[in-house]
Enzyme design. Structure first.
Site, PDB file in Angstrom:
ATOM      1  N   GLN A  64     -23.500   3.962   1.155  1.00 59.47           N
ATOM      2  CA  GLN A  64     -24.570   3.717   0.630  1.00 59.47           C
ATOM      3  C   GLN A  64     -24.790   4.910  -0.694  1.00 59.47           C
ATOM      4  OE1 GLN A  64     -27.275   1.976   0.461  1.00 59.47           O
ATOM      5  NE2 GLN A  64     -26.980   0.687   2.440  1.00 59.47           N
ATOM      6  N   HIS A  83     -21.382  -5.187  -2.425  1.00 60.62           N
ATOM      7  CA  HIS A  83     -22.776  -5.692  -2.715  1.00 60.62           C
ATOM      8  C   HIS A  83     -23.868  -4.724  -2.649  1.00 60.62           C
ATOM      9  CE1 HIS A  83     -24.523  -6.228   1.509  1.00 60.62           C
ATOM     10  NE2 HIS A  83     -23.108  -5.937   1.752  1.00 60.62           N
ATOM     11  N   ASN A 106     -28.714   4.369   5.451  1.00 67.22           N
ATOM     12  CA  ASN A 106     -29.064   3.291   4.825  1.00 67.22           C
ATOM     13  C   ASN A 106     -30.563   2.967   4.809  1.00 67.22           C
ATOM     14  OD1 ASN A 106     -27.972   2.748   7.325  1.00 67.22           O
ATOM     15  ND2 ASN A 106     -28.975   0.683   7.385  1.00 67.22           N
ATOM     16  N   CYS A 131     -32.959  -6.173  10.805  1.00 66.67           N
ATOM     17  CA  CYS A 131     -31.426  -6.574  11.326  1.00 66.67           C
ATOM     18  C   CYS A 131     -31.014  -8.180  10.757  1.00 66.67           C
ATOM     19  CB  CYS A 131     -31.491  -6.434  12.544  1.00 66.67           C
ATOM     20  SG  CYS A 131     -32.797  -7.475  13.408  1.00 66.67           S
ATOM     21  N   SER A 144     -18.580  -0.858   0.229  1.00 71.76           N
ATOM     22  CA  SER A 144     -18.901  -2.420   0.230  1.00 71.76           C
ATOM     23  C   SER A 144     -19.616  -2.672  -1.152  1.00 71.76           C
ATOM     24  CB  SER A 144     -20.189  -2.540   1.278  1.00 71.76           C
ATOM     25  OG  SER A 144     -20.652  -3.885   1.260  1.00 71.76           O
ATOM     26  N   THR A 180      -4.876 -14.255   2.460  1.00 72.80           N
ATOM     27  CA  THR A 180      -4.640 -13.984   1.111  1.00 72.80           C
ATOM     28  C   THR A 180      -5.998 -13.530   0.350  1.00 72.80           C
ATOM     29  OG1 THR A 180      -3.356 -16.277   1.383  1.00 72.80           O
ATOM     30  CG2 THR A 180      -4.696 -15.885  -0.737  1.00 72.80           C
ATOM     31  N   THR A 207     -18.180  -3.639   6.925  1.00 70.27           N
ATOM     32  CA  THR A 207     -18.056  -3.884   8.405  1.00 70.27           C
ATOM     33  C   THR A 207     -16.712  -3.963   8.834  1.00 70.27           C
ATOM     34  OG1 THR A 207     -20.298  -4.832   8.442  1.00 70.27           O
ATOM     35  CG2 THR A 207     -18.929  -5.103  10.362  1.00 70.27           C
TER      36      THR A 207
END
Ligand code: PLP
Length: 396
Positions: free
Chosen positions: A187, A209, A159, A335, A207, A247, A74
């Site tokens: 994806q 995860h 997705n 969502c 991303s 950081t 995002t």
């Protein structure tokens, strides 16, 4: 579920952490130094980040100096999809933005262009981008009209449906129009072979995860020097070569690098196995519910994704029934609030709202075995059959 073991079939939402990523993160948590400090402790933390940077670059076919770590996709998409991002050659301002109607909310709601600067690109009934609209919008750009200096964003894979967009064809069009292309590769990375150097994208966004890394970390990977930030989205210190201040999240970055290195190592075999599992699952579903609709079935799709609806059955009810039975699925558009909303993806594909409300997403991943798929189908039959019987009695 026997023995209380759950079946996790929601890898497109988030994939379980790989043990190798967890170990790398635990080691990195003990790095005391700030990666920007010049003492030995700082240099040790810096080395962890640079190793992950090299792993990410190697995994996607890019250069280490072009990897910018972010807090996730995002942020990466918000950072890139703004008029303040400057092409290094050609027009100095990106005045227009071409955006597919089935993009993720991080693109649709996260971009920084004024609404009058945006041209939506529709999709067909299979979820594939309408190349004619894209071509004519780019043609206007080539002719120096209002579209001069357009930025194009394309989702490599959806997705919800898993539909794969024609990346090569879009890349050819954008390249010949001189319009930078940003690819939301969230994806596909780790699910299918991908090579940034061979694609026309000016940058991709990924991303961690989604491929077995930790949540809350991702990266922008530029494809060489085609774009630069006028001002970084997150401005402050000079981290990430002044492209993302703050950081760095050293442990998360370490986990991301390790997860991605592992995910791409055997991606060809894993994706072939997932295609077989997907076939098995879809065939089984159609045997249990012959009128089930599998969305995007005629288009190229991710190996791991099935989006299916059974007429007359509601996703919200089914999700709960599956969850109680120990199976984690998702609706077409779960969502972030956790509620089942209406899928803008299925709406863009012209799917009737009553059918779209039944859409269940089944997404397998690196943990899924053949036994899981067989067990899933057995559970599917026992959960769905009473719903089907009730539906058929109502209709009789
Ligand atoms: N783009 C796509 C296609 C996604 O599936 C997701 C996550 O669901 C995102 C972007 C946003 O990723 P993140 O969770 O890292 O912000």
């Amino acid at each position: 579920m026997a023995g209380g073991v759950r079946l996790y079939f929601d890898h497109n939402a988030s994939s379980p952490l790989r043990p190798a990523a967890r170990s790398a993160m635990l080691r990195a948590l003990d790095a005391a130094g700030n990666p920007s400090s010049i003492h030995a402790e700082g240099r040790a933390a810096r080395a962890i980040i640079e190793q992950a940077r090299a792993q990410v670059a190697a995994a996607v076919g890019g250069r280490a100096q072009d990897v910018v770590f972010t807090s996730g996709a995002t942020e990466g998409l918000n950072a890139l999809l703004r008029p303040g991002v400057i092409p290094t050659t050609g027009p100095q301002r990106l005045a227009h933005f071409l955006i597919g109607e089935t993009e993720h909310a991080a693109v649709l709601d996260g971009h920084g262009f004024a609404s009058e600067a945006v041209t939506p690109i529709p999709v067909d009934a299979s979820g594939l981008y309408d190349m004619h609209t894209l071509e004519s919008a780019l043609e206007k750009a080539r002719n120096g009209g209002v579209f001069a200096s357009a930025l194009v964003v394309l989702q490599a894979a959806n997705n919800e449906t898993g539909v794969l967009q024609p990346l090569e064809a879009v890349g050819r069009l954008t390249a010949s129009a001189g319009a930078p292309l940003i690819v939301d590769a969230v994806q596909v990375i780790g699910k299918m072979p991908f090579n940034l150097a061979a694609c026309s994208a000016a940058a991709i966004v990924i991303s961690a995860h989604k491929f077995g890394g930790p949540k809350g970390v991702g990266a922008i990977v530029f494809n060489g020097d085609r774009l630069r930030f006028g001002r970084a989205l997150i401005a402050g210190g000079g981290q990430e070569m002044r492209r993302r201040a703050g950081t760095e999240n050293v442990a998360a970055i370490a986990g991301m690098g390790e997860a991605l290195a592992e995910a791409v190592r055997d991606v060809a075999q894993v994706s072939a196995r997932q295609i077989a599992l997907r076939g098995q699952i879809e065939q089984g579903i159609l045997q249990i519910a012959p009128d089930a609709m599998i969305f995007g079935r005629d288009a190229p799709r991710l190996p791991n994704t099935t989006l299916v609806a059974i007429p007359g059955l509601k996703a919200e009810t089914l999700l709960m029934a599956f969850d109680i039975a120990g199976i984690a699925l998702s609706s077409g558009s779960a969502c972030s609030s956790g509620k089942v909303g209406r899928s803008h993806v299925l709406a863009a594909m012209g799917v009737a709202p009553e059918l779209a409300e039944g859409a269940l997403r089944i997404s397998t991943g690196w943990t899924t075995t053949e036994a899981d798929a067989a067990q899933f189908l057995a559970q599917f039959a026992s959960i769905i059959t009473p719903f089907l019987q009730r539906r058929n009695r109502r209709a009789a």
